[in-house]
Design an enzyme around this catalytic site. Structure first.
Site, PDB file in Angstrom:
ATOM      1  N   GLY A 257     -63.485 -51.044   8.695  1.00 29.66           N
ATOM      2  CA  GLY A 257     -62.277 -50.252   8.471  1.00 29.66           C
ATOM      3  C   GLY A 257     -61.524 -50.052   9.778  1.00 29.66           C
ATOM      4  N   GLU A 292     -62.149 -42.117  14.397  1.00 30.84           N
ATOM      5  CA  GLU A 292     -62.188 -42.998  15.572  1.00 30.84           C
ATOM      6  C   GLU A 292     -61.918 -42.205  16.850  1.00 30.84           C
ATOM      7  OE1 GLU A 292     -63.424 -45.836  15.057  1.00 30.84           O
ATOM      8  OE2 GLU A 292     -63.238 -45.721  12.886  1.00 30.84           O
TER       9      GLU A 292
HETATM   10 ZN   LIG Z   1     -67.337 -44.884  13.367  1.00 34.38          ZN
END
Ligand SMILES: [Zn+2]
Length: 803
Positions: A257, A292
């Site tokens: 992702g 992230e």
């Molecule tokens: Zn991660």
């Protein structure tokens, strides 16, 4: 952890890597690396990894290079070695990935590295507990932008090629090295940050030139989320933000992702969706941005010592992603979507034989492929849920104090479970080690059962973990009467105040456990589910109904009937969309072929109701479901003739028409949409056509070994049509034999997508048993590559639940 890796980590310190990469050739790329380091035992030998290099030299001479290693002998106390090589581009997303955009022919080059992959790009000491600083320069076509871990220091023009020079980075592990080059379109700004020189840091979002329209459309919101999360993290985390800038790139060819490269995060380019994003997609994007960014501290600044502690990166980032997208960026219902989409993947993973403790035993991680397979929903979803429960159990303040102690004590270094527990223990009076033993070092989950002693509900734990959770009481019409904070251990809890009431444990979804309400409560819940006021409780109860179906306590028909009654009035877009997804998955896996058409028509009709209802929050998700499931060809063709229909909805209709036997809309749609998303959608639709010739063609394409991993996914997504069990029967055996052949010829990434393409479609029980036998026989040979074997074992476990 391998002894030689242990030894190398003890031997080498103060690593600095100076790199020049030349990306101007389309054949391969050139690397020059000057690596300096200290050696704690002068005279010892060590090695650098480099996989797939040609013309490899060490200090100007042909290198002692074999099996992907450059031997370094007779080391001094301080050493400098210079390596040059030519390296290949790859197309499976594992390494220096070269992509040609079908929309405009532009070339992009992205170093998609991770565990054991950076060595396919540069020479390095490729293990997480040897950190290096990096000084990078890159020569590339002059119309490109190049981004990397460090901030840009200078750019010099050289005719058709320019050279980008980046500032030296702080130390980080080799698996986090990246650079991306291409004619990106960019949205950049200076983000306020008091500790930075000048008080700001360079921030930016970047996408392929052909995605410019989508980037401009979403730029304001992407920037807003980024700033909100950054300001939040830099307030709650004690260590300063460790890097010189923060770039986020929608990069082609990425297998995950997103990936948390220090200062240069990449997202899969599909995340920048073509049409109107659904509410789940918007919310997912916000949580991934926050996920992230959390890694800049959890994972990048403080890194696990070895792969068994990858959960220390991923569980934290996943928890922070959901939490911070809510508290900082305004996506306040992230935990509602987690309850119906993310957490269920954790329960499903935890029911399989392949389950493992969140914090895995060191000796179980026998190799890197095993570690790769453990980047699963135990590590992400269950770990996330366990940390959410830990935060609830400890209280937010102590939890954060422990986290900060952990980050500050190990900044720019490595840490393991023991280090983490030391930090938490110092911050709390509670028995953190006992909590960790019960939650992090075990497998499986508890069941919270409600029984009645006369009128009095009694809450009992079947299992072994301490829980802190909310228990709510409702009247017979499911109106909330009262809620209580309950600590549940081995002793049953009598809920005297709730005598005679409907009782829902875990109504705030704080813990990771499934619930089994008493008969009286369940009857009221199924009668009044849509009347429950809290969307979080509704989401948790919908998951409970799905769980009961997957546990074959209730039938697929009962779940569909529940949806028919309570999903039609559902107005919360995340609950609506999440349940719609769950319904489709349950029908695909658990339904009998004879009943599929009737069940899908109910789901399609619920979607039609939401589309006709005109609620702008529900419509994007509901439109796609309707286009994907409707059996009404005239309606679908009519939809394609309308103006202003979303590209993803158009492609869902084209896919459905192809699946129903009319492929005539694929070519015109491909002509209309030349994007990467359009290319993939056309592959999906072609594979769905229900003729022997079309299936044979799709199959030979799928198994040719020539598809990239995303193309493979796309063909696989179309191949196993809902109502095509009879036509596809010959391919069930071939999936096993041809899939195994292809996996043996390919790497980890393909092994993963071959596993994902497992036949999931309604089949009769006899056929399911034959499929099971074929997969089991292949696994019994012991000759299936690790990543595919793990995926197949999981699919067998899932199949067994239907038998
Ligand atoms: Zn991660």
């Amino acid at each position: 952890m391998l002894p030689e890796a242990r030894e190398r980590a003890d031997l080498l310190t103060d690593v600095h890597t100076e790199l020049h990469l030349d990306l101007t050739s389309t054949e391969d790329f050139a690397v020059e690396a000057t690596i300096s380091f200290r050696c704690t035992k002068p005279g010892a030998s060590s090695f650098l990894e480099l996989t797939g290099g040609t013309d490899v030299t060490l200090d100007g001479r042909p290198a002692p290079y074999a099996d992907g290693r450059i031997a370094l002998t007779d080391l001094a106390e301080t050493n400098t070695v210079r390596v040059t090589a030519r390296m290949p581009y790859v197309h499976d997303g594992d390494g220096m990935t070269e992509t040609i955009d079908p929309a405009d022919g532009e070339r992009y080059v992205c170093a998609h590295t991770s565990m054991d992959i950076t060595q396919k790009v540069i020479p390095c000491f490729d293990q997480p507990d040897i950190k290096s600083t990096f000084s990078l320069s890159v020569t590339a076509p002059s119309h490109w932008t190049v981004l990397a871990n460090g901030a840009l220091a200078s750019r010099s023009a050289g005719g058709t090629a320019d050279t980008w020079v980046f500032e030296q980075t702080p130390p980080f592990s080799s698996y986090l090295f990246t650079l991306v080059g291409g004619p990106w379109v960019s949205v950049t700004w200076d983000e306020p940050y008091a500790p930075a020189p000048g008080g700001t840091l360079p921030f930016g979002w970047h996408a392929r030139a052909s995605q410019e329209r989508e980037l401009r459309r979403d730029a304001e919101e992407l920037r807003r989320i980024t700033s909100a999360c950054f300001q939040h993290y830099t307030t709650v985390f004690e260590p300063e933000y460790p890097y010189a800038d923060y770039q986020q790139v929608f990069a082609p060819g990425l297998n995950w992702g997103a990936m948390e490269f220090p200062g240069c995060v990449v997202f899969r380019d599909q995340a920048l969706v073509q049409g109107t994003p659904t509410e789940l997609e918007r919310e997912w994007m916000a949580s991934v941005i926050a996920h992230e960014m959390a890694h800049m501290w959890f994972g990048d600044l403080v890194t696990m010592k070895w792969w068994e502690d990858s959960w220390l990166n991923e569980s934290f980032a996943d928890f922070m992603g959901y939490d911070v997208a809510g508290v900082a960026a305004g996506y306040t219902d992230t935990w509602t979507s987690a309850a119906i989409t993310r957490k269920p993947t954790g329960y499903r993973a935890d029911r399989r034989r392949s389950t493992h403790p969140i914090a895995e035993d060191t000796e179980e991680i026998v190799d890197v492929d095993t570690a790769f397979a453990n980047f699963d929903m135990i590590t992400y979803a269950k770990g996330n849920a366990a940390l959410a429960q830990l935060g609830h159990w400890l209280g937010e303040e102590d939890f954060l104090a422990g986290v900060n102690r952990h980050l500050s004590s190990h900044a720019f270094g490595n840490a393991d479970l023991a280090d983490f527990l030391d930090s938490l223990d110092a911050a709390s009076d509670l028995d953190v080690r006992a909590w960790a033993a019960a939650w992090l070092r075990t497998t499986g989950f508890d069941t919270l059962v409600v029984t009645r002693d006369g009128d009095v509900p009694v809450l009992t734990r079947e299992g072994s973990r301490p829980h802190r959770l909310t228990v709510s009481a409702y009247d017979d019409a499911m109106r909330l009467v009262d809620s209580r904070d309950v600590h549940l251990g081995a002793e049953p809890v009598r809920l005297e105040d709730f005598a005679g009431r409907v009782v829902v444990p875990n109504s705030g979804d704080e813990t990771f456990a499934v619930i089994r309400p008493d008969e009286q409560s369940w009857a009221a819940i199924t009668a009044g589910l849509s009347s429950v006021e809290s969307q979080l409780t509704r989401a948790m109860l919908w998951w409970t109904a799905v769980d009961l179906t997957e546990s074959t306590v209730i039938g697929v028909g009962e779940l569909v009937a529940l949806a028919d009654r309570h999903l039609r009035p559902e107005r919360h877009p995340l609950v609506f969309e999440g349940v719609m997804k769950a319904l489709q998955a349950v029908v695909r896996r658990y339904d009998e072929p004879a009943e599929v058409a009737a069940h899908l028509s109910v789901v399609a009709d619920i979607a039609r109701g939401a589309v006709d209802g005109g609620d702008p929050a529900l419509a994007p998700g509901a439109s796609r479901v309707l286009a994907r499931l409707s059996a009404d060809r005239d309606f679908l063709v009519g939809w394609l003739a309308r103006d202003g229909v979303d590209p993803s909805v158009r492609w869902a209709a084209v896919h459905r028409l192809a699946e129903l036997g009319d492929p005539s809309h694929i070519d015109p749609e491909s002509e209309r949409d030349k994007s990467v998303a359009g290319h993939h959608a056309a592959l999906t639709a072609r594979a769905a056509v229900p003729t022997e010739a079309a299936k044979a063609e799709a199959w030979s394409r799928l198994m040719s070994g020539e598809l990239g991993s995303h193309e493979f996914d796309a063909v696989g997504a179309g191949f196993w049509g809902w109502e095509q069990g009879d036509l596809l029967r010959p391919y069930l055996d071939r999936y096993v034999s041809d899939g195994l052949d292809l996996a043996r010829r390919s790497g980890q990434a393909m092994g993963d997508v071959i596993g994902d393409a497992f036949p999931r479609l309604p089949l009769t029980e006899g056929v399911r048993r034959e499929l099971r036998a074929a997969v089991a026989a292949a696994l019994a040979t012991g000759d299936v590559p690790t990543v595919l074997a793990r995926s197949w074992n999981d699919s067998l476990d899932d199949l067994d639940r239907t038998l």
